[in-house]
Motif scaffolding. Structure first.
Motif, mmCIF file in Angstrom:
data_model
loop_
_atom_site.group_PDB
_atom_site.id
_atom_site.type_symbol
_atom_site.label_atom_id
_atom_site.label_comp_id
_atom_site.label_asym_id
_atom_site.label_seq_id
_atom_site.Cartn_x
_atom_site.Cartn_y
_atom_site.Cartn_z
ATOM 1 N N TYR A 172 -9.413 -4.542 5.131
ATOM 2 C CA TYR A 172 -8.276 -3.742 5.826
ATOM 3 C C TYR A 172 -7.077 -4.784 6.164
ATOM 4 O O TYR A 172 -7.434 -5.874 6.689
ATOM 5 C CB TYR A 172 -8.713 -2.917 6.933
ATOM 6 N N PRO A 173 -5.752 -4.104 5.936
ATOM 7 C CA PRO A 173 -5.385 -2.886 5.573
ATOM 8 C C PRO A 173 -5.455 -2.753 3.743
ATOM 9 O O PRO A 173 -4.776 -1.942 3.652
ATOM 10 C CB PRO A 173 -3.903 -2.834 6.088
ATOM 11 N N MET A 218 -0.884 1.011 -14.052
ATOM 12 C CA MET A 218 -1.280 -0.036 -13.157
ATOM 13 C C MET A 218 -0.114 -0.236 -11.876
ATOM 14 O O MET A 218 -0.565 -0.765 -10.971
ATOM 15 C CB MET A 218 -1.278 -1.257 -13.999
ATOM 16 N N ASN A 219 1.025 0.211 -12.014
ATOM 17 C CA ASN A 219 1.992 0.291 -10.969
ATOM 18 C C ASN A 219 2.028 1.489 -10.176
ATOM 19 O O ASN A 219 2.866 1.732 -9.129
ATOM 20 C CB ASN A 219 3.225 0.036 -11.454
ATOM 21 N N GLU A 220 1.080 2.643 -10.375
ATOM 22 C CA GLU A 220 0.940 3.643 -9.506
ATOM 23 C C GLU A 220 0.549 3.510 -8.133
ATOM 24 O O GLU A 220 0.034 2.455 -7.728
ATOM 25 C CB GLU A 220 -0.158 4.821 -10.260
ATOM 26 N N THR A 221 1.119 4.373 -7.209
ATOM 27 C CA THR A 221 0.784 4.379 -5.734
ATOM 28 C C THR A 221 -0.299 5.532 -5.522
ATOM 29 O O THR A 221 -0.250 6.593 -6.026
ATOM 30 C CB THR A 221 2.150 4.684 -4.893
ATOM 31 N N PRO A 222 -1.119 5.161 -4.424
ATOM 32 C CA PRO A 222 -1.861 6.331 -4.106
ATOM 33 C C PRO A 222 -1.341 7.465 -3.661
ATOM 34 O O PRO A 222 0.062 7.606 -3.091
ATOM 35 C CB PRO A 222 -2.731 5.698 -2.935
ATOM 36 N N ARG A 255 -7.904 -1.423 -3.167
ATOM 37 C CA ARG A 255 -7.028 -0.656 -3.326
ATOM 38 C C ARG A 255 -7.479 0.753 -2.463
ATOM 39 O O ARG A 255 -6.570 1.622 -2.139
ATOM 40 C CB ARG A 255 -6.922 0.061 -4.796
ATOM 41 N N ILE A 256 -8.748 1.036 -2.311
ATOM 42 C CA ILE A 256 -9.416 1.973 -1.314
ATOM 43 C C ILE A 256 -8.536 1.808 0.038
ATOM 44 O O ILE A 256 -8.194 2.784 0.530
ATOM 45 C CB ILE A 256 -10.861 1.998 -1.564
ATOM 46 N N ALA A 257 -8.932 0.715 0.545
ATOM 47 C CA ALA A 257 -8.485 0.600 1.794
ATOM 48 C C ALA A 257 -6.810 0.609 2.009
ATOM 49 O O ALA A 257 -6.284 0.950 2.916
ATOM 50 C CB ALA A 257 -8.742 -1.267 2.162
ATOM 51 N N ASP A 258 -6.242 0.414 1.153
ATOM 52 C CA ASP A 258 -4.737 0.235 0.849
ATOM 53 C C ASP A 258 -4.388 2.067 1.162
ATOM 54 O O ASP A 258 -3.444 2.236 1.906
ATOM 55 C CB ASP A 258 -4.092 -0.331 -0.300
#
Length: 330
Positions: free
Chosen positions: A109-110, A1-5, A120-123
């Motif tokens: 966005y952002p 849950m704390n992963e980054t893109p 999360r997609i926009a991030d």
């Protein structure tokens, strides 16, 4: 849950690279893998091309993939990153908004790392891909319920220099219409890009059904833009639309947005790009809840041009049915 893109390959690597932009999972959805194409040919403009923001606008993903087919041979310099489907969940469902959270990607966005899947997609786009580009081409269409001409749309920009550059690039696409549209709501992709001083071009690739002739016009417009940027060599060509090779620059204000006065079936009586005078009949709204309720005429409030008109169908009270415009005086 704390992963980054993350991106599964090095975006700075020279030459052709393909992989995925991984959007982390959350409590509402598992991780998403968005296919990414990158072609880095050294010094030059840096461009990001995106499609599939809205899942019922399929021209963008199609044109993006068609462009990918010829870019490796045509691109002469710079770097182009292409993401054909920003929102695969919406594309698979053929819905404007993400079906998981009901959110419009072009309103968040952002984005937000710990938010819903749409946020999360926009991030992920904002954090990893946007910094790699100076210019963004976002490929949209008006969707299946509207008649709308192939156009490049921009909104008023406070930065006069950026506004002038945007209109110049929009007109270089040589689409049938360039539209300066007074339409600005929080969280739009273009607003976020503009806030960073970057150039943003929004293609609204018509409306109604997806057809072969229209797709050729759209692809031609993107190629013209790449030529104007200096990423591709060649001579820009005016696509033929309605047996003409011409472009017009229009302006649409908030007051040009006409909404349905009641629920019912909207019957269009004019076509897109028709010139109308004040009082001319644009369409008729047929209430369906009572036979004694008369039909309602929708008339033009001013002398103008029909920029977009609903292609017929049931509409709710307050729902948009016509957008008007007029020539832009620069």
């Amino acid at each position: 849950m704390n992963e980054t893109p993350r991106v599964t390959f090095d975006l700075d690597a020279p030459g052709l690279s393909m992989g995925h932009l991984v959007v982390p999972e959350g409590s509402d959805c598992e991780a998403l893998s968005l296919p990414v194409f990158s072609l880095n040919k050294g010094e030059g403009p840096r461009l990001l091309i995106t499609g599939g923001c809205h899942g019922n606008e399929l021209e963008g993903p199609i044109v993006a993939r068609r462009v990918i087919e010829w870019l490796p041979e045509a691109q002469t310099c710079g770097r182009i990153i292409v993401v054909p489907e920003l929102n695969p969940l919406a594309v698979q469902a053929s819905t404007r908004n993400t079906p998981v959270d009901g959110v419009n990607l072009n309103r968040v966005y952002p984005g937000r790392a710990g938010g819903s899947v749409t946020e999360r997609i926009a991030d992920a786009i904002s954090r990893l891909l946007l910094p790699m580009a100076d210019t963004v081409f976002d490929l949209h269409s008006f969707g299946p319920t509207w008649d709308f001409p192939p156009a490049i749309i921009t909104h008023p920009i406070a930065d006069a220099d950026l506004m002038a550059k945007t209109l110049k690039m929009a007109e270089a696409c040589k689409m049938p219409v360039t539209l300066l549209w007074e339409y600005d709501v929080p969280g739009m992709f273009d607003t976020w890009v503009h806030s960073q001083g970057k150039l943003f071009i929004c293609a609204e690739f018509g409306g109604g059904t997806v057809g072969a002739e229209a797709l050729c016009i759209y692809e031609s417009g993107v190629r013209n833009a790449l030529i104007a940027l200096g990423l591709v060599e060649g001579k820009a060509e005016h696509p033929t639309y309605r047996q003409k090779k011409s472009s017009q620059t229009l302006e649409s204000l908030l007051s040009d947005e006409l909404k349905s006065p009641a629920c019912g079936i909207f019957e269009p009586r004019r076509s897109m790009l028709d010139e109308v005078n004040q009082g001319d009949l644009l369409g008729v709204l047929h209430p369906m809840d009572s036979l004694s309720a008369g039909s309602i005429d929708i008339r033009a409030p001013t002398t103008s041009i029909v920029c977009a008109i609903r292609s017929g169908g049931y509409v709710e009270s307050g729902e948009e049915i016509v957008y008007l415009a007029r020539p832009l005086n620069l």
